[in-house]
Write a protein that holds these residues in place. Structure first.
Motif, PDB file in Angstrom:
ATOM      1  N   LEU A  11       0.800  -1.224   0.000  1.00  0.00           N
ATOM      2  CA  LEU A  11       0.000   0.000   0.000  1.00  0.00           C
ATOM      3  C   LEU A  11       0.834   1.276   0.000  1.00  0.00           C
ATOM      4  O   LEU A  11       0.438   2.268  -0.610  1.00  0.00           O
ATOM      5  N   LEU A  12       1.964   1.272   0.667  1.00  0.00           N
ATOM      6  CA  LEU A  12       2.753   2.488   0.808  1.00  0.00           C
ATOM      7  C   LEU A  12       3.196   3.085  -0.532  1.00  0.00           C
ATOM      8  O   LEU A  12       3.104   4.303  -0.704  1.00  0.00           O
ATOM      9  N   PRO A  13       3.662   2.301  -1.511  1.00  0.00           N
ATOM     10  CA  PRO A  13       4.039   2.921  -2.791  1.00  0.00           C
ATOM     11  C   PRO A  13       2.881   3.649  -3.468  1.00  0.00           C
ATOM     12  O   PRO A  13       3.056   4.743  -4.010  1.00  0.00           O
ATOM     13  N   GLY A  14       1.682   3.088  -3.416  1.00  0.00           N
ATOM     14  CA  GLY A  14       0.515   3.751  -3.992  1.00  0.00           C
ATOM     15  C   GLY A  14       0.128   4.999  -3.216  1.00  0.00           C
ATOM     16  O   GLY A  14      -0.253   6.015  -3.806  1.00  0.00           O
ATOM     17  N   PHE A  15       0.219   4.936  -1.896  1.00  0.00           N
ATOM     18  CA  PHE A  15      -0.080   6.104  -1.079  1.00  0.00           C
ATOM     19  C   PHE A  15       0.924   7.216  -1.354  1.00  0.00           C
ATOM     20  O   PHE A  15       0.556   8.393  -1.406  1.00  0.00           O
ATOM     21  N   LEU A  16       2.196   6.862  -1.532  1.00  0.00           N
ATOM     22  CA  LEU A  16       3.209   7.861  -1.862  1.00  0.00           C
ATOM     23  C   LEU A  16       2.879   8.557  -3.181  1.00  0.00           C
ATOM     24  O   LEU A  16       2.988   9.779  -3.296  1.00  0.00           O
ATOM     25  N   SER A  41      -4.921   3.912  -3.218  1.00  0.00           N
ATOM     26  CA  SER A  41      -3.532   3.503  -2.993  1.00  0.00           C
ATOM     27  C   SER A  41      -3.261   2.124  -3.567  1.00  0.00           C
ATOM     28  O   SER A  41      -2.191   1.872  -4.126  1.00  0.00           O
ATOM     29  N   ALA A  42      -4.227   1.238  -3.434  1.00  0.00           N
ATOM     30  CA  ALA A  42      -4.067  -0.108  -3.993  1.00  0.00           C
ATOM     31  C   ALA A  42      -3.991  -0.055  -5.513  1.00  0.00           C
ATOM     32  O   ALA A  42      -3.225  -0.802  -6.135  1.00  0.00           O
ATOM     33  N   LEU A  43      -4.772   0.820  -6.134  1.00  0.00           N
ATOM     34  CA  LEU A  43      -4.711   0.958  -7.597  1.00  0.00           C
ATOM     35  C   LEU A  43      -3.405   1.598  -8.059  1.00  0.00           C
ATOM     36  O   LEU A  43      -2.829   1.198  -9.068  1.00  0.00           O
ATOM     37  N   LEU A  44      -2.944   2.608  -7.326  1.00  0.00           N
ATOM     38  CA  LEU A  44      -1.699   3.290  -7.696  1.00  0.00           C
ATOM     39  C   LEU A  44      -0.466   2.460  -7.347  1.00  0.00           C
ATOM     40  O   LEU A  44       0.634   2.759  -7.808  1.00  0.00           O
ATOM     41  N   TRP A  45      -0.657   1.419  -6.543  1.00  0.00           N
ATOM     42  CA  TRP A  45       0.453   0.551  -6.166  1.00  0.00           C
ATOM     43  C   TRP A  45       1.066  -0.108  -7.400  1.00  0.00           C
ATOM     44  O   TRP A  45       2.281  -0.241  -7.488  1.00  0.00           O
ATOM     45  N   LEU A  46       0.237  -0.488  -8.341  1.00  0.00           N
ATOM     46  CA  LEU A  46       0.714  -1.264  -9.486  1.00  0.00           C
ATOM     47  C   LEU A  46       1.772  -0.538 -10.308  1.00  0.00           C
ATOM     48  O   LEU A  46       2.868  -1.087 -10.496  1.00  0.00           O
TER      49      LEU A  46
END
Length: 188
Positions: A11-16, A41-46
């Motif tokens: 989750l952290l990479p997507g939240f960033l 965040s989960a979507l942006l994680w990819l």
């Protein structure tokens, strides 16, 4: 501990990336709830994780003597290596860098393209175009244009100030404020 590691890795990479996108001026129309923020965040994680793992795998292939790291091709590899503190520090450091770069690319190019495509569909449907900003407050007050405004109470004509807007509050601040400069110079 596994939940913490899963949160950090998944989750952290997507939240960033979400944080960077908002910092660069692409704000949502409404304030998101914690569930919505988690989903975003989960979507942006990819994209962030794929780019981070690609960079990490390329680094490992170029520098063959990194005994702690190994190539990551599956989610199981990523989950297994997330227990290694050295990998976790490298992964998080790269995620911060990659999320910044991907967010810059998104806000500079992809968001504009996305807005053009959306407006073409809206025009095709006979609906008005979306603005370049997400709210009226941003449209009027958060640009870098020089703006002179008069601020006063509606019921009183004699207590108003005229000044040039120097700063304005952000869209989601609970109260709207303007900081004026040259008030004495422009006071009538």
């Amino acid at each position: 501990m596994e939940n913490f590691l899963a949160t950090v890795v998944f989750l952290l990479p997507g939240f960033l990336m979400y944080f960077w996108i908002q910092s660069f001026g692409v704000n949502p129309v409404v304030k998101h709830s914690s569930i919505e923020l988690t989903a975003i965040s989960a979507l942006l994680w990819l994209p962030v994780t794929v780019a981070t793992l690609t960079l990490l795998n390329l680094s490992i292939l170029v520098i063959n003597n990194i005994p702690v790291l190994e190539l990551i091709w599956t989610l199981e590899d990523l989950q297994r290596l997330s227990g290694n503190l050295i990998f976790l520090l490298i992964f998080l450091s790269l995620s911060v860098l990659v999320s910044f770069v991907v967010s810059v690319f998104y806000t500079k190019y992809i968001f504009k393209f996305q807005l053009k495509v959306i407006n073409k569909v809206r025009n095709w449907r006979g609906v008005a175009d979306l603005s370049n900003t997400s709210s009226v407050w941003e449209e009027i007050f958060l640009k870098n244009d020089t703006m002179v405004v008069e601020i006063g109470k509606i019921d009183s004509e004699d207590k108003s100030q005229i000044g040039c807007i120097m700063k304005a509050s952000r869209p989601f601040e609970p109260e709207r404020h303007l900081v004026l400069e040259d008030v004495d110079f422009l006071l009538i």
